[in-house]
Design a protein around this motif. Structure first.
Motif, mmCIF file in Angstrom:
data_model
loop_
_atom_site.group_PDB
_atom_site.id
_atom_site.type_symbol
_atom_site.label_atom_id
_atom_site.label_comp_id
_atom_site.label_asym_id
_atom_site.label_seq_id
_atom_site.Cartn_x
_atom_site.Cartn_y
_atom_site.Cartn_z
ATOM 1 N N UNK A 31 24.280 -12.834 -2.113
ATOM 2 C CA UNK A 31 24.198 -11.517 -1.493
ATOM 3 C C UNK A 31 23.733 -11.602 -0.046
ATOM 4 N N UNK A 32 22.791 -12.511 0.221
ATOM 5 C CA UNK A 32 22.317 -12.706 1.594
ATOM 6 C C UNK A 32 23.418 -13.278 2.484
ATOM 7 N N UNK A 33 24.187 -14.229 1.943
ATOM 8 C CA UNK A 33 25.285 -14.818 2.708
ATOM 9 C C UNK A 33 26.320 -13.757 3.080
ATOM 10 N N UNK A 34 26.636 -12.890 2.132
ATOM 11 C CA UNK A 34 27.607 -11.832 2.401
ATOM 12 C C UNK A 34 27.049 -10.814 3.393
ATOM 13 N N UNK A 35 25.754 -10.514 3.267
ATOM 14 C CA UNK A 35 25.124 -9.563 4.185
ATOM 15 C C UNK A 35 25.074 -10.116 5.608
ATOM 16 N N UNK A 36 24.873 -11.430 5.719
ATOM 17 C CA UNK A 36 24.829 -12.076 7.029
ATOM 18 C C UNK A 36 26.215 -12.386 7.580
ATOM 19 N N UNK A 37 27.255 -12.012 6.794
ATOM 20 C CA UNK A 37 28.649 -12.250 7.180
ATOM 21 C C UNK A 37 28.929 -13.744 7.412
ATOM 22 N N UNK A 38 28.337 -14.581 6.552
ATOM 23 C CA UNK A 38 28.592 -16.025 6.602
ATOM 24 C C UNK A 38 29.892 -16.376 5.888
#
Length: 347
Positions: free
Chosen positions: A146-153
């Protein structure tokens, strides 16, 4: 984040639709071994022969998903994945007097062997991580994604869990009182008023996307994890978890509880259901697949299928209050009453 595809290998026949068609495997004793598909067309025979069970199941569930949808990273959670090969390797050190050892068990002895093999076989060069946090490993993998998606990684990732039953670890847990004694089956596991449960294993893999694509099965709206909950505080924690997602307990159509048949810890589930979710359907799953650290991944897979319209077997229904297709599903699982995880699914 949205689930666009999923796969599951478990002690039930979940690699196809047989589980939802009522083909239920009744297990006897304290080990629920995974029912594996034929890997012949997926994994070359020479490579398959050298694979440990954890790697075999992880690749068997994850690789078909990757081949159908390009992904930008692999994030897995496990507590005991690779442990069987690790112990084989350690025994070889003794047997061969620290001489020349076979490399296979060493290569597959670490928890990240599954994610590594998936990356190599699919040529995925992006983010690759394995979370080894015992009973919260899968929840940690979800939060990482979820953090990766939020950070647009990245826009699309493979996230999942893998667990295997190791003879050595099983015996240690058995001596510690984790499993029931005597004869019992999966049909009466939850009805026995006695300590312990049954050991399980399996893998569940999900392709998740940042946006809502047309082929979305379900949404993982939020995840919560804790190592230091007090039982009387649990209803307040769950209520706060729902409120931060704009929901109340009455908005939940179904709850999936990790009821394991252990009379020392199941009261956590019963008391929470009584306090907050008396009007919601309650479902179980550990009578199907056993109790293991990342069992909540199976619950997530089952919940996503429920939202997609699949009808789960009657053996998974603890209490039924309505017959509608659920829009909001709450998953609560704890590992030995010390590690607690909440997962909120939506349509």
């Amino acid at each position: 984040m949205y689930i666009t595809d999923s796969a599951c290998i478990s002690p039930q026949r979940t690699f196809d639709d047989a589980f939802f068609e009522g083909d239920i495997k009744v297990h006897e004793g304290d080990r629920y071994m995974a029912i594996e598909p034929a890997y012949g067309q997926l994994i070359p025979a020479g490579l398959l022969r050298r694979m440990g069970k954890a790697v075999r199941m992880g690749v068997g569930a994850g690789l078909p998903l990757i081949r159908k949808a390009p992904i930008e990273g692999i994030i897995l959670g496990t507590a005991n994945g690779g442990l069987e090969d690790c112990l084989k390797f350690l025994n070889q050190i003794v047997d061969y007097n620290e001489g020349t050892l076979t490399p296979t068990n060493f290569v597959q002895s670490t928890p990240n062997a599954v994610a590594g093999n998936l990356a190599l076989m699919s040529k995925t060069t992006g983010y690759n991580a394995t979370h080894v946090h015992k009973g919260l490993a899968f929840e940690a993998a979800l939060l990482d994604t979820m953090l990766l998606l939020e950070e647009k990684r990245g826009k699309q990732f493979l996230v999942g869990s893998i667990e295997e039953i190791s003879d050595y670890n099983h015996n240690i847990d058995l001596l510690a009182g984790s499993f029931k004694r005597g004869y019992f089956t999966s049909e009466n596991l939850l009805k026995l008023d006695s300590p312990g449960s049954a050991n399980g294993e399996g893998t569940a893999m999900f392709v998740v996307n940042a946006g809502r694509p047309e082929q979305a099965i379900a949404q993982i709206r939020d995840v919560f994890q804790s190592n230091n909950l007090i039982e009387k505080e649990l209803p307040q924690v769950v209520t706060a978890f729902l409120q931060r997602n704009g929901l109340q307990a009455t908005d939940i159509d179904a709850v999936i509880m990790g009821i394991s048949g252990d009379n020392r810890t199941d009261h956590w589930y019963f008391n929470l259901q009584k306090a907050l979710f008396g009007a919601a359907n309650c479902h179980t799953y550990k009578n199907m697949v056993g109790d293991y650290p990342t069992a909540s991944a199976f619950a997530t897979w089952m919940g996503a299928q429920m939202i997609a319209g699949k009808r789960i077997p009657a053996a998974c229904v603890w209490t039924q209050k309505n017959t509608r297709t659920p829009k909001h599903i709450m998953i609560y699982n704890h590992y030995k009453a010390s590690q607690h995880g909440l997962i909120l699914l939506g349509s």
